[in-house]
Design an enzyme around this catalytic site. Structure first.
Site, mmCIF file in Angstrom:
data_model
loop_
_atom_site.group_PDB
_atom_site.id
_atom_site.type_symbol
_atom_site.label_atom_id
_atom_site.label_comp_id
_atom_site.label_asym_id
_atom_site.label_seq_id
_atom_site.Cartn_x
_atom_site.Cartn_y
_atom_site.Cartn_z
ATOM 1 C CE LYS A 89 -4.031 2.017 0.526
ATOM 2 N NZ LYS A 89 -3.757 2.652 -0.777
ATOM 3 C CD GLN A 110 3.265 4.575 2.244
ATOM 4 O OE1 GLN A 110 3.775 5.464 1.579
ATOM 5 N NE2 GLN A 110 2.159 4.749 2.948
ATOM 6 C CE LYS A 113 4.190 7.536 5.742
ATOM 7 N NZ LYS A 113 3.951 8.580 4.740
ATOM 8 C CE LYS A 125 4.657 7.538 -2.413
ATOM 9 N NZ LYS A 125 3.833 8.099 -1.324
ATOM 10 C CG ASP A 165 3.099 11.066 -2.936
ATOM 11 O OD1 ASP A 165 3.009 10.994 -1.703
ATOM 12 O OD2 ASP A 165 4.100 11.548 -3.504
ATOM 13 C CB SER A 375 -5.633 4.702 2.042
ATOM 14 O OG SER A 375 -5.512 5.829 1.218
HETATM 15 P P1 NDP Z 1 0.388 17.891 -3.789
HETATM 16 O O1 NDP Z 1 0.864 17.591 -5.159
HETATM 17 O O2 NDP Z 1 -1.061 18.024 -3.537
HETATM 18 O O3 NDP Z 1 1.103 19.207 -3.236
HETATM 19 C C1 NDP Z 1 2.483 19.307 -3.141
HETATM 20 C C2 NDP Z 1 2.831 20.733 -2.774
HETATM 21 O O4 NDP Z 1 4.232 20.814 -2.531
HETATM 22 C C3 NDP Z 1 2.526 21.721 -3.887
HETATM 23 O O5 NDP Z 1 2.224 22.965 -3.332
HETATM 24 C C4 NDP Z 1 3.843 21.752 -4.656
HETATM 25 O O6 NDP Z 1 4.047 22.948 -5.374
HETATM 26 C C5 NDP Z 1 4.848 21.647 -3.532
HETATM 27 N N1 NDP Z 1 6.056 20.975 -4.034
HETATM 28 C C6 NDP Z 1 6.145 19.748 -4.597
HETATM 29 N N2 NDP Z 1 7.396 19.494 -4.984
HETATM 30 C C7 NDP Z 1 8.109 20.580 -4.637
HETATM 31 C C8 NDP Z 1 9.464 20.918 -4.779
HETATM 32 N N3 NDP Z 1 10.346 20.064 -5.334
HETATM 33 N N4 NDP Z 1 9.859 22.128 -4.282
HETATM 34 C C9 NDP Z 1 8.976 22.974 -3.702
HETATM 35 N N5 NDP Z 1 7.666 22.716 -3.579
HETATM 36 C C10 NDP Z 1 7.254 21.519 -4.030
HETATM 37 O O7 NDP Z 1 1.018 16.730 -2.863
HETATM 38 P P2 NDP Z 1 0.596 16.283 -1.402
HETATM 39 O O8 NDP Z 1 0.130 17.454 -0.627
HETATM 40 O O9 NDP Z 1 -0.271 15.098 -1.538
HETATM 41 O O10 NDP Z 1 1.988 15.763 -0.821
HETATM 42 C C11 NDP Z 1 2.904 16.609 -0.125
HETATM 43 C C12 NDP Z 1 3.859 15.764 0.687
HETATM 44 O O11 NDP Z 1 3.119 14.965 1.633
HETATM 45 C C13 NDP Z 1 4.697 14.754 -0.100
HETATM 46 O O12 NDP Z 1 5.956 14.594 0.544
HETATM 47 C C14 NDP Z 1 3.897 13.477 0.024
HETATM 48 O O13 NDP Z 1 4.688 12.323 -0.170
HETATM 49 C C15 NDP Z 1 3.447 13.597 1.466
HETATM 50 N N6 NDP Z 1 2.281 12.784 1.835
HETATM 51 C C16 NDP Z 1 1.098 12.906 1.163
HETATM 52 C C17 NDP Z 1 0.021 12.149 1.549
HETATM 53 C C18 NDP Z 1 -1.322 12.325 0.938
HETATM 54 O O14 NDP Z 1 -2.272 11.717 1.450
HETATM 55 N N7 NDP Z 1 -1.480 13.128 -0.082
HETATM 56 C C19 NDP Z 1 0.134 11.136 2.627
HETATM 57 C C20 NDP Z 1 1.405 11.158 3.329
HETATM 58 C C21 NDP Z 1 2.427 11.945 2.906
HETATM 59 P P3 NDP Z 1 3.779 22.962 -6.956
HETATM 60 O O15 NDP Z 1 2.306 22.817 -7.120
HETATM 61 O O16 NDP Z 1 4.320 24.275 -7.400
HETATM 62 O O17 NDP Z 1 4.543 21.788 -7.510
#
Ligand code: NDP
Length: 443
Positions: A89, A110, A113, A125, A165, A375
């Protein structure tokens, strides 16, 4: 050389060009020293060798046609890391920075976690170097259909259940699910993060951000603090950041920053989430337009949220976004807690600086586990062909996050590292997986 150090050396030799994976393995394995030393059976049975080697890695070509009629090719990945305690997962990341090392680091994290959630899910992943930003809906659909045309043969509701993600939201999950169903003819819970009309769970969208705040609240309260009235800085403006900001505000804190990959906003009056949702979730725009909604807010290009004085910092964007110089600034500004919404956003050195300065530190694998936990609740509902209410799922999520904090806290204490939630989370997550592996023999 200790068993742990020896394994890390071997891993570095075997995985050149995978710095993120080595970083994650170093952080986890180093903190496992006390439990490894106390239990020689783990070395005897090669548990570290096995737990750092994915059960399977799949890399595949993803050809699709863009709107000008040109054929494009991306690289697809699925790393099925560990199935000792349940089907694989973990999410699918769509971002140009994706490579095997990034997917391996995420898959490795993961495992622990998922174990911490207390639910029966193994670790995996996947993703691709495809960038959904700037693509039309048709192009995103073409990519997703091609990606699933290979992936479908490796996944299934009791085999491997991917989710969202970075870059993979409700739109992408919908296209992926449609193609899976079309190829296999199966209407089953093979993906999570689905839309509500076709098997999604209430609270899944909010889960990671809300869960992060439930964990942070539990950690603060255990250490004699309240979240009420605190100033919070958040990085990112995606799924995790938005719902972390929403729950923080609901709990009485003031969130003053958000960021994306081009810049960041500082809103001293508190971030207007209605505006952010419209910008990011509806219009898919850059954060720079936020000042059109809130003239008092400032927009800056580049990075900089950690320079704003705060009580609580929540990195919710991506890996290695909180560096030693940022940790120094947070400490100087009197920050009392850092909780990771993203996966591995804080470098090892920055984490150590924060911990040594007495800042409470919540590692992502514990603090952001609310997403995968919900999830797993979506999987349960799909199996039962039932849909639970928002309140029911939210209450379960809260209970799970409080439990994760209690387990990490207890493990840290048991092994002589009280209040070190990095050590506590790693040990609590590892022991269950390691013992399941022992029980299942050499596989
Ligand atoms: P999203 O794609 O919804 O949002 C990511 C955000 O981070 C955007 O604002 C993006 O900006 C910014 N970002 C991404 N890459 C970069 C970078 N290299 N430098 C600067 N800003 C960056 O993703 P999520 O919110 O889902 O995920 C965010 C984090 O949380 C990740 O590490 C993910 O693995 C982790 N996570 C997510 C989960 C989930 O349920 N969604 C669960 C557990 C962990 P821009 O739009 O400009 O790219």
């Amino acid at each position: 050389m200790s068993y742990v150090q020896n394994q890390l050396e071997l891993l570095k030799q075997k995985s050149p060009g995978e710095p993120e994976f080595i970083q994650a393995a170093t952080e986890v394995l180093t903190s496992l020293e006390p439990v490894i030393e106390a239990n020689p059976k783990y070395e005897q049975n090669g548990i570290l060798e096995r737990v750092t080697e994915p059960e399977r890695q799949i890399i595949f070509r993803v050809p699709w046609v863009d709107d000008s009629g040109k054929v494009r090719v991306n690289r697809g990945f699925r790393v099925q890391f560990n199935s000792a305690i349940g089907p694989y997962k973990g999410g699918l990341r769509l971002h140009p920075s994706v490579n095997l090392g990034v997917i391996k680091f995420l898959g490795f994290e993961q495992i622990f976690k998922n174990s911490l959630t207390g639910l029966p899910i193994g670790g995996g992943k996947g993703g691709s170097d495809f960038d959904p930003k700037g693509k039309s809906d048709r192009e995103v659909m073409a990519f997703c259909q091609s990606f699933m045309t290979e992936l479908y043969r490796h996944i299934g509701k009791d085999v491997d259940v991917p989710a969202g993600d970075i870059g993979t939201g409700a739109r992408e999950i919908g296209y992926l699910y449609g193609q899976y169903k079309r190829i296999t003819g199966l209407y089953e819970g093979v993906l999570t993060g689905k839309g509500l009309p076709y098997g999604g769970s209430l609270v899944r969208t909010e889960a990671t951000g809300y869960g992060l705040l439930y964990f942070t609240k539990a950690m603060l309260e255990k250490n004699g603090h309240s979240i009420q009235g605190k100033t919070v800085v958040i990085s990112g403006a995606g799924n995790v950041a938005i719902y972390a900001a929403e729950k923080a505000a609901q709990l009485g804190a003031k969130v003053v920053t958000l960021s994306d990959s081009t810049g960041w906003v500082y809103d001293p009056d508190g971030i207007d989430l209605k505006a952010v949702k419209e910008i990011k979730e509806v219009n898919r725009q850059r954060l720079s337009v936020y000042t059109q909604y809130r003239p008092n807010a400032q927009y800056h290009q580049g990075r900089g949220v950690w320079s704003i004085p705060c009580d609580i910092a929540l990195p919710c964007a991506t890996q290695n976004e909180l560096l030693p110089e940022d940790a120094k600034q947070l400490i100087e500004n009197g920050c009392i807690a850092v909780a990771e919404g993203a996966n591995m956003p804080t470098t090892i050195e920055a984490t150590q600086m924060l911990q040594q300065a007495g800042v409470l530190f919540a590692p992502g694998k514990a603090a952001n586990a609310g997403g995968v936990a919900t999830s797993a609740l979506e999987m349960s509902q799909n199996s039962q062909r039932l849909a639970w209410s928002f309140e029911e799922v939210d209450a379960k999520l809260k209970g799970i996050m409080e439990n994760i904090f209690a387990n990490a806290d207890a493990a840290a204490q048991t092994y002589g590292h009280a209040k070190n939630y990095v050590v506590g989370a790693n040990i609590a997550g590892f022991v269950k997986v390691a013992d399941a592996m022992l029980a299942q023999g050499v596989v």
